[in-house]
Design a protein around this motif. Structure first.
Motif, short mmCIF file in Angstrom:
data_model
loop_
_atom_site.label_atom_id
_atom_site.label_comp_id
_atom_site.label_asym_id
_atom_site.label_seq_id
_atom_site.Cartn_x
_atom_site.Cartn_y
_atom_site.Cartn_z
N LYS A 9 21.91 -70.38 13.20
CA LYS A 9 21.50 -70.15 11.98
C LYS A 9 19.95 -71.13 12.33
O LYS A 9 18.94 -70.66 11.61
N ASP A 10 20.04 -72.20 12.94
CA ASP A 10 18.80 -73.04 13.09
C ASP A 10 17.96 -72.50 13.73
O ASP A 10 16.75 -72.71 13.82
N ARG A 40 15.02 -67.06 13.83
CA ARG A 40 14.49 -67.09 12.79
C ARG A 40 13.63 -65.40 12.96
O ARG A 40 13.33 -65.06 13.83
N GLN A 41 13.23 -65.06 11.81
CA GLN A 41 12.53 -63.88 11.82
C GLN A 41 11.10 -64.27 11.55
O GLN A 41 10.79 -64.62 10.23
N VAL A 42 10.13 -63.69 12.29
CA VAL A 42 8.81 -64.36 11.87
C VAL A 42 7.72 -63.10 12.12
O VAL A 42 7.92 -62.17 12.89
N THR A 70 12.23 -61.46 15.79
CA THR A 70 13.43 -62.01 15.49
C THR A 70 13.61 -62.90 16.98
O THR A 70 13.73 -62.67 17.94
N THR A 86 13.96 -69.77 18.46
CA THR A 86 12.86 -70.84 18.42
C THR A 86 13.68 -72.10 19.36
O THR A 86 14.70 -72.35 19.45
N THR A 146 7.62 -67.14 8.23
CA THR A 146 8.90 -67.28 8.97
C THR A 146 9.87 -67.19 7.74
O THR A 146 9.88 -67.69 6.65
N ARG A 147 11.07 -66.57 8.21
CA ARG A 147 12.08 -66.23 7.09
C ARG A 147 13.38 -66.61 7.90
O ARG A 147 13.88 -66.22 8.99
N ALA A 148 14.34 -67.34 7.32
CA ALA A 148 15.51 -67.96 7.79
C ALA A 148 16.51 -66.76 7.64
O ALA A 148 16.34 -66.19 6.67
#
Lengths: 268, 294
Positions: free
Chosen positions: B221-222, B225-227, B257, B260, B279-281
């Motif tokens: 989860k960390d 990311r979707q950017v 996706t 990172t 950026t979206r978590a």
């Protein structure tokens, strides 16, 4: 866990998996058993030697073998009552060859239990007189089968009867042997077919072929009035019963060894 | 080997009369952890579990369970391996009590008290035949058979399929209980993401036979990311990068996706491409969907 305990556990489990197997085998053995129930075969006379020797429903063994030795081959459905859970059993704490051994033992038990009971029953009345119309077969019988002689037919028929001192015992021993041999033959056939893509179709093709093959041989024999292959084999069996059994046991051990190894190395 | 993880899959490939179902798969599971194996239908989860259970062999690579090849192990080693298959393959006419008796006789460590308590808890009658149980009950019996032998490695293929919410929760609680009691290592496959979030220490996402990720839920989860990159200074969209699992190109924008890390952050990428970024978590479900899509 020791192998004997595993074997007994799996053998008992086989008996709980599919009650239809018992009906199938009973149906398969019934033609042998019913005459005894009716009191026909326990008499000293039978009208035809060849019909005594020929087991018309031997091919049913192939079905029994399929359902017991390789049930998933015939019915892969998860909720199919006939599925015997090979996946399930192989993922328990067992040695793979022991599962196959237990299944084989269960198959032999079902196949041989009635012929063996019949054999025990004939000890009460071992003598047999039988009609054989083929002169050649008659002579072969007199030559090879111990304790045989020709006696006049008391009913006045011009064909003499063949009298066998232990005829009933010999015939039932023959049945036990022929069933054991047929079961032996089923084992490698199933395991050879097992990895094939169209295994079930090939199995049924062989199955139907065997039925027609047996019928063909019977009619062929009727036409030329010579002793059939079955009769010739029976005479050899009667002359060398001990040797036949020794070879049968040796063949069984060899086949069992090879089949257990093959089963253990096969994917499900 | 003493230091070998209880479950080890190395460069494994497997096919069935066609293209590989599983391709060059590698992962290992630490002792006493729960590994959630996620994937769409046909992604290769069941094939992997069947290889680990010793039902099929890999065509390439190797699988090892407690240091052994599961296909060749005997009764002694199998005592410590519990397996619940995706399909209930217990013979239909068999009574529940006969199935339990089989377990009792085959496993020296069989926990009859646990089996009985689970039977009562799941309301399973020992007198019923397997075929007369509902699909959910059949799975519960399969679970009891897998767990009551007190295994050291437990493989569960879709344990929660066909179960109601209560039974599903109870199964998960029982898995956790087992781990607390005996430090069992668990690998379970599922479609149900909430189950994975509830119990799994590590997650593997399998897509088209490839393992896309294999790590802890928090790390996943960390790091993913979707950017959305937009307002490109030079007007041209950037090429795909290895860190991107999925790249969608739109009019003047690219959505990636991304995994990172210290070197590849949305900010550094935006700087490199002279653009803006947003950026979206992602939730586990988002990550699963993104990684499983073509």
């Amino acid at each position: 866990m020791n192998k004997t305990k595993q074997f007994l556990t799996l053998f008992k489990f086989q008996a709980t998996t599919n009650p239809f197997i018992f009906f199938l085998l009973f149906g398969f053995d019934a033609p042998l058993f019913i005459p005894y129930l009716l009191g026909e075969n326990i008499g000293n006379y039978h009208a035809s030697l060849s019909s005594l020797l020929f087991v018309q429903n031997l091919f049913m063994l192939a079905l029994a073998g399929l359902f017991i030795l390789a049930p998933e081959m015939g019915s892969p459905g998860a909720n199919n009552p006939m599925a015997a859970g090979t996946d399930f059993l192989l993922t328990r704490a067992i040695d793979r060859p022991i599962l196959y051994r237990a299944r084989v033992a269960f198959l032999y038990f079902l196949v041989l239990v009635i012929p063996l009971l019949n054999l025990a029953y004939t000890l009460r009345n071992p003598g047999l007189m039988v009609t054989e119309y083929s002169k050649v077969a008659q002579q072969l019988c007199l030559h090879f089968v111990p304790g045989t002689s020709l006696v006049p037919d008391p009913s006045g028929n011009r064909w003499p009867l063949i009298s066998m001192v232990n005829g009933n015992v010999l015939i039932e021993s023959w049945h036990v042997w022929i069933f054991a041999m047929a079961t032996l033959a089923v084992q490698p056939v199933l395991l050879l077919l097992y990895p094939l893509k169209h295994r079930l179709f090939i199995f049924y093709a062989l199955f139907v072929g065997a039925i027609f093959g047996m019928l063909f041989f019977q009619f062929h024999h009727l036409r030329d009035s010579m002793p059939s292959f079955t009769e010739r084999l029976f005479f050899a069996f009667a002359a060398h019963t001990g040797l036949f059994w020794v070879f049968t046991v040796l063949i069984f051990m060899g086949i069992q060894f090879l089949c257990e190894r093959r089963f253990a190395s096969m994917e499900q | 080997m003493m230091n070998e993880p209880p479950i080890l899959v190395q460069n494994v490939s497997r096919s069935f009369d066609g293209p590989p179902v599983v391709k060059n798969l590698s992962f290992s599971i630490k002792p006493g952890s729960i590994y959630g194996f996620l994937g769409r239908n046909g992604s290769g989860k069941t094939t992997t579990l069947r290889m680990l259970a010793g039902l099929i062999k890999p065509h390439a690579g190797e699988v090892r369970v407690m240091g052994n090849d599961p296909f060749t192990i005997g009764a002694t080693e199998r005592q410590w391996l519990g397996y619940m298959s995706e399909k209930a393959m217990i013979p239909g006419f068999t009574h529940v009590r006969s199935v339990l008796k089989l377990g009792r006789e085959l496993y020296p460590a069989w926990d009859s008290a646990l089996a009985e308590s689970l039977l009562a808890k799941y309301d399973l009658s020992p007198r019923k035949r397997f075929m007369s149980l509902s699909q959910g009950q059949q799975r519960l019996l399969g679970f009891i058979m897998a767990i009551a032998s007190r295994p050291k490695v437990l493989l569960l293929d879709e344990p929660a399929a066909n179960l109601d919410v209560v039974a599903r929760r109870e199964i998960l609680d029982d898995i956790l209980q087992l781990i607390r009691e005996c430090g069992c290592t668990v690998l379970f496959s599922t479609h149900i993401l909430s189950d994975v979030e509830r119990v799994a220490d590590e997650i593997g996402i399998l897509a088209h036979g490839n393992l896309r990720v294999s790590e802890t839920l928090d790390s996943l989860k960390d790091s993913i990311r979707q950017v959305r990159f937009f307002d490109f200074g030079n007007g041209s969209l950037p090429a795909d990068i290895p860190e991107s699992f999925r790249t969608v190109r739109g009019k003047g924008e690219v959505t990636m996706t991304l995994r990172t890390n210290a070197l590849t952050t949305p900010e550094t990428l935006a700087q490199r491409w002279s653009c803006q970024q947003e950026t979206r978590a992602l939730s586990l479900e988002d990550i699963f969907v993104e990684l499983s899509r073509n």
